[in-house]
Design a protein around this motif. Structure first.
Motif, PDB file in Angstrom:
ATOM      1  N   TYR A 138       3.121  19.068   8.765  1.00 54.01           N
ATOM      2  CA  TYR A 138       4.033  18.415   7.830  1.00 54.01           C
ATOM      3  C   TYR A 138       4.098  16.916   8.118  1.00 54.01           C
ATOM      4  CZ  TYR A 138       8.412  17.517   5.292  1.00 54.01           C
ATOM      5  OH  TYR A 138       9.369  17.029   4.446  1.00 54.01           O
ATOM      6  N   CYS A 139       4.191  16.568   9.402  1.00 53.84           N
ATOM      7  CA  CYS A 139       4.172  15.147   9.775  1.00 53.84           C
ATOM      8  C   CYS A 139       2.905  14.478   9.273  1.00 53.84           C
ATOM      9  CB  CYS A 139       4.270  14.984  11.293  1.00 53.84           C
ATOM     10  SG  CYS A 139       5.874  15.366  12.002  1.00 53.84           S
ATOM     11  N   ALA A 140       1.768  15.141   9.431  1.00 60.45           N
ATOM     12  CA  ALA A 140       0.504  14.559   9.005  1.00 60.45           C
ATOM     13  C   ALA A 140       0.524  14.223   7.521  1.00 60.45           C
ATOM     14  CB  ALA A 140      -0.647  15.517   9.319  1.00 60.45           C
ATOM     15  N   SER A 141       1.043  15.139   6.705  1.00 63.07           N
ATOM     16  CA  SER A 141       1.085  14.881   5.263  1.00 63.07           C
ATOM     17  C   SER A 141       2.031  13.739   4.929  1.00 63.07           C
ATOM     18  CB  SER A 141       1.485  16.155   4.507  1.00 63.07           C
ATOM     19  OG  SER A 141       2.849  16.488   4.693  1.00 63.07           O
ATOM     20  N   LYS A 142       3.167  13.672   5.603  1.00 71.34           N
ATOM     21  CA  LYS A 142       4.141  12.620   5.293  1.00 71.34           C
ATOM     22  C   LYS A 142       3.742  11.268   5.896  1.00 71.34           C
ATOM     23  CE  LYS A 142       7.046  14.958   2.766  1.00 71.34           C
ATOM     24  NZ  LYS A 142       7.264  14.621   1.340  1.00 71.34           N
ATOM     25  N   PHE A 143       3.092  11.277   7.079  1.00 70.76           N
ATOM     26  CA  PHE A 143       2.539  10.030   7.595  1.00 70.76           C
ATOM     27  C   PHE A 143       1.529   9.469   6.598  1.00 70.76           C
ATOM     28  CE2 PHE A 143       4.559  10.679  11.560  1.00 70.76           C
ATOM     29  CZ  PHE A 143       4.225   9.685  12.460  1.00 70.76           C
ATOM     30  N   ALA A 144       0.668  10.324   6.073  1.00 73.06           N
ATOM     31  CA  ALA A 144      -0.330   9.887   5.099  1.00 73.06           C
ATOM     32  C   ALA A 144       0.344   9.328   3.850  1.00 73.06           C
ATOM     33  CB  ALA A 144      -1.243  11.052   4.733  1.00 73.06           C
ATOM     34  N   LEU A 145       1.368  10.015   3.367  1.00 70.08           N
ATOM     35  CA  LEU A 145       2.069   9.574   2.162  1.00 70.08           C
ATOM     36  C   LEU A 145       2.749   8.228   2.378  1.00 70.08           C
ATOM     37  CD1 LEU A 145       2.853  10.362  -0.732  1.00 70.08           C
ATOM     38  CD2 LEU A 145       4.872  11.505   0.217  1.00 70.08           C
ATOM     39  N   GLU A 146       3.362   8.045   3.550  1.00 69.45           N
ATOM     40  CA  GLU A 146       4.032   6.767   3.829  1.00 69.45           C
ATOM     41  C   GLU A 146       3.026   5.617   3.936  1.00 69.45           C
ATOM     42  OE1 GLU A 146       7.242   5.724   5.920  1.00 69.45           O
ATOM     43  OE2 GLU A 146       8.381   7.575   5.704  1.00 69.45           O
ATOM     44  N   GLY A 147       1.921   5.837   4.659  1.00 78.29           N
ATOM     45  CA  GLY A 147       0.929   4.787   4.787  1.00 78.29           C
ATOM     46  C   GLY A 147       0.346   4.400   3.448  1.00 78.29           C
ATOM     47  N   PHE A 148       0.035   5.399   2.636  1.00 78.87           N
ATOM     48  CA  PHE A 148      -0.478   5.143   1.293  1.00 78.87           C
ATOM     49  C   PHE A 148       0.531   4.371   0.452  1.00 78.87           C
ATOM     50  CE2 PHE A 148      -0.061   6.791  -3.067  1.00 78.87           C
ATOM     51  CZ  PHE A 148      -1.178   6.186  -3.646  1.00 78.87           C
ATOM     52  N   SER A 149       1.789   4.815   0.474  1.00 83.94           N
ATOM     53  CA  SER A 149       2.809   4.203  -0.376  1.00 83.94           C
ATOM     54  C   SER A 149       3.049   2.749  -0.007  1.00 83.94           C
ATOM     55  CB  SER A 149       4.112   5.004  -0.286  1.00 83.94           C
ATOM     56  OG  SER A 149       3.928   6.321  -0.742  1.00 83.94           O
ATOM     57  N   GLU A 150       3.108   2.466   1.294  1.00 85.05           N
ATOM     58  CA  GLU A 150       3.293   1.074   1.704  1.00 85.05           C
ATOM     59  C   GLU A 150       2.112   0.221   1.255  1.00 85.05           C
ATOM     60  OE1 GLU A 150       3.528  -1.741   5.671  1.00 85.05           O
ATOM     61  OE2 GLU A 150       4.181   0.354   5.838  1.00 85.05           O
ATOM     62  N   ALA A 151       0.898   0.709   1.496  1.00 85.03           N
ATOM     63  CA  ALA A 151      -0.283  -0.079   1.153  1.00 85.03           C
ATOM     64  C   ALA A 151      -0.376  -0.333  -0.347  1.00 85.03           C
ATOM     65  CB  ALA A 151      -1.546   0.627   1.656  1.00 85.03           C
ATOM     66  N   VAL A 152      -0.123   0.702  -1.154  1.00 84.57           N
ATOM     67  CA  VAL A 152      -0.245   0.526  -2.598  1.00 84.57           C
ATOM     68  C   VAL A 152       0.877  -0.346  -3.157  1.00 84.57           C
ATOM     69  CG1 VAL A 152       1.068   2.502  -3.501  1.00 84.57           C
ATOM     70  CG2 VAL A 152      -1.025   1.782  -4.647  1.00 84.57           C
ATOM     71  N   SER A 153       1.991  -0.437  -2.428  1.00 83.60           N
ATOM     72  CA  SER A 153       3.084  -1.314  -2.895  1.00 83.60           C
ATOM     73  C   SER A 153       2.625  -2.765  -2.973  1.00 83.60           C
ATOM     74  CB  SER A 153       4.309  -1.184  -1.987  1.00 83.60           C
ATOM     75  OG  SER A 153       4.114  -1.828  -0.738  1.00 83.60           O
ATOM     76  N   TYR A 154       1.727  -3.158  -2.061  1.00 87.94           N
ATOM     77  CA  TYR A 154       1.215  -4.525  -2.078  1.00 87.94           C
ATOM     78  C   TYR A 154       0.276  -4.746  -3.259  1.00 87.94           C
ATOM     79  CZ  TYR A 154       2.834  -4.035   2.758  1.00 87.94           C
ATOM     80  OH  TYR A 154       3.567  -3.759   3.885  1.00 87.94           O
ATOM     81  N   GLU A 155      -0.436  -3.696  -3.655  1.00 89.50           N
ATOM     82  CA  GLU A 155      -1.324  -3.799  -4.807  1.00 89.50           C
ATOM     83  C   GLU A 155      -0.544  -3.968  -6.108  1.00 89.50           C
ATOM     84  OE1 GLU A 155      -3.807  -0.342  -4.913  1.00 89.50           O
ATOM     85  OE2 GLU A 155      -4.369  -0.484  -2.793  1.00 89.50           O
ATOM     86  N   LEU A 156       0.657  -3.396  -6.153  1.00 93.14           N
ATOM     87  CA  LEU A 156       1.404  -3.312  -7.401  1.00 93.14           C
ATOM     88  C   LEU A 156       2.477  -4.384  -7.571  1.00 93.14           C
ATOM     89  CD1 LEU A 156       1.891   0.574  -7.501  1.00 93.14           C
ATOM     90  CD2 LEU A 156       0.195  -0.780  -8.748  1.00 93.14           C
ATOM     91  N   GLU A 157       2.859  -5.069  -6.475  1.00 91.29           N
ATOM     92  CA  GLU A 157       4.016  -5.961  -6.579  1.00 91.29           C
ATOM     93  C   GLU A 157       3.789  -7.102  -7.566  1.00 91.29           C
ATOM     94  OE1 GLU A 157       4.933  -7.492  -2.770  1.00 91.29           O
ATOM     95  OE2 GLU A 157       2.957  -8.355  -2.403  1.00 91.29           O
ATOM     96  N   GLY A 158       2.545  -7.538  -7.749  1.00 92.56           N
ATOM     97  CA  GLY A 158       2.278  -8.597  -8.711  1.00 92.56           C
ATOM     98  C   GLY A 158       2.299  -8.139 -10.154  1.00 92.56           C
ATOM     99  N   LEU A 159       2.436  -6.827 -10.368  1.00 91.75           N
ATOM    100  CA  LEU A 159       2.451  -6.258 -11.718  1.00 91.75           C
ATOM    101  C   LEU A 159       3.851  -5.841 -12.146  1.00 91.75           C
ATOM    102  CD1 LEU A 159      -0.711  -3.986 -11.365  1.00 91.75           C
ATOM    103  CD2 LEU A 159      -0.586  -6.311 -12.302  1.00 91.75           C
ATOM    104  N   GLY A 160       4.843  -6.183 -11.331  1.00 92.00           N
ATOM    105  CA  GLY A 160       6.219  -5.820 -11.653  1.00 92.00           C
ATOM    106  C   GLY A 160       6.565  -4.382 -11.330  1.00 92.00           C
TER     107      GLY A 160
END
Length: 281
Positions: free
Chosen positions: A146-168
């Motif tokens: 369960y930790c593995a799945s949520k660690f993956a989800l958190e890392g992905f979510s943080e990284a993609v937030s940087y991709e999207l912040e310039g798009l509002g």
């Protein structure tokens, strides 16, 4: 015109409570779940529609989003809530069970995000709220998968937030602690039924079960309310805050992880686990 939120996994737990809170505060709600028959109480609420959405079925994701936009004109926020726990020592879990957990907790959340992003990009706005857990940042004994799945989800979510912040478009991560009444434990027990645990782990699993039971006994009885309030805040506060930690037990363990040295953190965690390690020798 009222804002609209689409919520996955709305048949129970955090998803159902979140749908009720948003509806009570004047939002339009697209409450989605694998079996819409489980959402009759939600469907009776004003400005709530209940749609089928199985995060393992991409056609159902696209259809639920389309139906939500057709009904309310647009979608302003998505709560990626669907997911479940897989609580077991790693060696006892069949690969198929691990794959299913990642398909729901990680790839399912990604597929929902992928499906909503064209709509959000066209509007140059939108908020995606990701339901994680304190176990998405801290390794928990007996919850490695369960930790593995949520660690993956958190890392992905943080990284993609940087991709999207310039798009509002904003990404928000919710990190709850323990919350009795969500159905999490019952689902986790069903998912691990039939797992064969080698005898060498028996002392470990007994101790881990005792620790988990104690965590649930000491949990805040109002934990669900605190979590859904943090979800609503994430959708409405207009800030760039990435992570929200609604429960005191989660704040304590995450502070140990993030606000102390690696040496202090590891000493704390190893000391916490020492009784089971010694017993297993």
């Amino acid at each position: 015109m009222s804002d609209t939120v689409l919520i996955t996994g709305s048949s129970s737990g955090y998803g159902e409570a979140t749908a009720k809170l948003f509806a009570a505060r004047g939002w339009n709600v697209v409450a989605t779940m694998r079996n819409p028959a489980d959402g009759k109480a939600l469907a009776a609420l004003k400005n709530v529609i209940v749609n089928r959405l199985d995060v393992q079925d991409r056609k159902s994701i696209d259809l639920a989003i389309t139906e939500g936009i057709d009904r309310f004109g647009r979608i302003d926020a998505v709560v990626n809530n669907a997911g479940y726990g897989l609580l077991s020592v790693f060696e006892a879990a069949p690969r198929e069970a691990i794959q299913k957990n990642f398909d729901v907790n990680v790839l399912g959340a990604m597929d929902v995000m992928r499906a909503i992003l064209p709509h959000f990009r066209a509007n140059r706005s939108g908020t995606i709220i990701v339901m994680s857990t304190a176990a998405g940042a801290v390794g928990v004994a007996g919850e490695s998968l369960y930790c593995a799945s949520k660690f993956a989800l958190e890392g992905f979510s943080e990284a993609v937030s940087y991709e999207l912040e310039g798009l509002g478009i904003k990404i928000k991560i919710i990190e709850p602690g323990s919350a009795p009444g969500t159905g999490f434990t019952a689902r986790a027990q069903r998912e691990r039924a039939g797992f064969v645990i080698p005898d060498d782990y028996k002392a470990f699993t007994r101790h881990a079960a005792q620790l988990y039971a104690e965590i649930l006994r000491s949990a805040d009885s109002g934990a669900i309310d605190k979590v859904v309030e943090s979800i609503f805040a994430a959708a409405t506060d207009g800030t760039d805050q990435l992570r929200y930690v609604p429960n005191e037990d989660a704040r304590q363990v995450l502070a140990a992880r993030r606000d102390s040295s690696e040496e202090a953190y590891m000493a704390l965690m190893r000391n916490f686990n020492r009784p089971q390690l010694e017993t297993a020798k």
